[in-house]
Design an enzyme around this catalytic site. Structure first.
Site, PDB file in Angstrom:
ATOM      1  NE  ARG A 109       6.092   1.291 -11.559  1.00  0.00           N
ATOM      2  CZ  ARG A 109       6.242   2.452 -12.201  1.00  0.00           C
ATOM      3  NH1 ARG A 109       7.223   2.627 -13.042  1.00  0.00           N
ATOM      4  NH2 ARG A 109       5.405   3.438 -11.993  1.00  0.00           N
ATOM      5  CE1 TYR A 115       4.864   5.022  -3.508  1.00  0.00           C
ATOM      6  CE2 TYR A 115       3.606   4.121  -5.335  1.00  0.00           C
ATOM      7  CZ  TYR A 115       3.804   5.110  -4.393  1.00  0.00           C
ATOM      8  OH  TYR A 115       2.943   6.181  -4.324  1.00  0.00           O
ATOM      9  CD  GLU A 170       3.432  -7.060  -4.197  1.00  0.00           C
ATOM     10  OE1 GLU A 170       2.398  -6.858  -3.550  1.00  0.00           O
ATOM     11  OE2 GLU A 170       3.524  -7.937  -5.078  1.00  0.00           O
ATOM     12  CD  GLN A 173       5.415   5.525 -21.841  1.00  0.00           C
ATOM     13  OE1 GLN A 173       5.421   5.436 -23.056  1.00  0.00           O
ATOM     14  NE2 GLN A 173       6.500   5.892 -21.165  1.00  0.00           N
ATOM     15  NE  ARG A 201      -0.902   3.799 -13.050  1.00  0.00           N
ATOM     16  CZ  ARG A 201       0.326   4.086 -12.608  1.00  0.00           C
ATOM     17  NH1 ARG A 201       0.739   5.308 -12.522  1.00  0.00           N
ATOM     18  NH2 ARG A 201       1.125   3.115 -12.232  1.00  0.00           N
TER      19      ARG A 201
END
Ligand code: UDP
Length: 318
Positions: free
Chosen positions: A145, A148, A150, A212, A280
């Site tokens: 990932r 995207y 970084e 999640q 999240r």
């Protein structure tokens, strides 16, 4: 009349933003996209409007516009993991970094205000919950990932350096998961996948055990805050979290969509991709305080509107 450039303007969020900017105010829109994940379908009702201009261009390359630009919304970047990873990974980093550089140069030249669509992915696998803007994140710099994550982090860094060094007026928002009409049915993200699978009578595909969590913001709410952020005082640069603070497990999402579309569907489980964040949720206190904004549309209502959109789209009615 303002001239507003929107990169990623034929994409999911960009096309919704272009429609709002044309409707709400007397603006001229220059929509820039390479149509990698965007599509002219998303802006077809604007194509005949004299205040709307589409330029096919990849922002990895510099862009010269022969008219004065007042505002730039930099939204261009594939945002779905299957679209930005793998063979597109280097292209994604270039879009984030070179795209930001090119658009910052354009803003500097035009003395334009520029808004960067950053992302909740700057927090990586978050170790504090919910995420506040002061949290510096926990990104794997070498994972699948990171092109995207970084890339977007580097873009934020460029924005703040252009602000400090050249006084460019910047606005940085960190967008959390968003859904709604104009998402591509083949986008690969969870809301579009589940709804399209359900409408086609297919199994719903959960990656991992479905524990999640994500927080899902309806696109109209997101467009509201994007426009408010651009209109905010010059000294408010952000970064500011933009998203809905309702938090759901992926299993809850699957069950909600199954309940709405077809109760007989099966849920099937696949391996969790690496570095997939386990939780999240945005802390949106800053957006509330500074922009007087909070989302209005609850997940169930937003899903109904999105299901209606995908139903028409899959039947070829739109
Ligand atoms: N996901 C899933 N089934 C799918 C697509 C995604 O279970 O068909 C999961 C994915 O692994 C992640 C969550 O749903 O945990 C959100 O994925 P999405 O790609 O929508 O957004 P992001 O991972 O970028 O937050």
């Amino acid at each position: 009349m303002k001239t507003i450039l929107v990169t990623g303007g034929t994409g999911f969020i960009g096309s919704n933003l272009c429609k709002r900017l044309i409707k709400d105010e007397n603006n001229r829109i220059i929509c820039v996209d390479n149509n990698y994940t965007g599509s002219l379908f998303n802006v077809k009702e604007l194509l005949n409007d004299s205040r709307f201009k589409f330029i096919e261009h990849d922002i990895i390359e510099p862009l010269d516009i022969d008219e004065k630009i007042d505002e730039i919304y930099n939204l261009a970047c594939p945002a779905s993991p299957p679209a930005y990873q793998g063979e597109k990974a280097i292209f994604t980093t270039k879009t984030c970094v070179l795209g930001a550089l090119n658009m910052l140069e354009l803003a500097k030249k035009n003395n334009a205000k520029i808004l960067q669509s950053s992302t909740s992915e700057v927090y990586g696998e978050p170790l504090i919950h919910p995420q506040v803007e002061t949290y510096r994140g926990n990104v794997n710099p070498i994972g699948i990932r990171s092109c995207y994550d970084e890339g977007k982090r580097c873009a934020e860094s460029l924005f703040f350096d252009y602000h400090r060094l050249y006084g460019v007026k910047i606005k940085v928002i960190r967008i959390f998961n968003t859904y709604g009409p104009m998402m591509d049915p083949n986008d690969g993200r969870v809301v579009s996948n589940f709804i399209c699978q359900a409408l086609r009578g297919e199994d719903l595909t959960i990656y991992g055990d479905g524990s999640q969590t994500r927080s899902f913001c309806y696109v109209d709410d997101l467009v509201d805050v994007i426009v408010k952020m651009m209109a905010s005082e010059d000294d408010f640069t952000g970064p500011v979290n933009t998203g809905n603070s309702g938090e759901f497990t992926i299993k809850e999402l699957a069950e909600l969509i199954r309940e709405k579309v077809n109760k007989d569907l099966r849920i099937v489980y696949f391996p969790l991709p690496s570095d997939d964040p386990t939780q999240r949720r945005p802390d949106i206190s800053l957006a509330k305080a500074k922009l007087n904004w909070e989302p209005k549309i609850k997940l169930s209502e937003g899903l109904d509107k999105t299901i209606e959109y995908f139903d028409k789209k899959l039947k070829g009615e739109i």
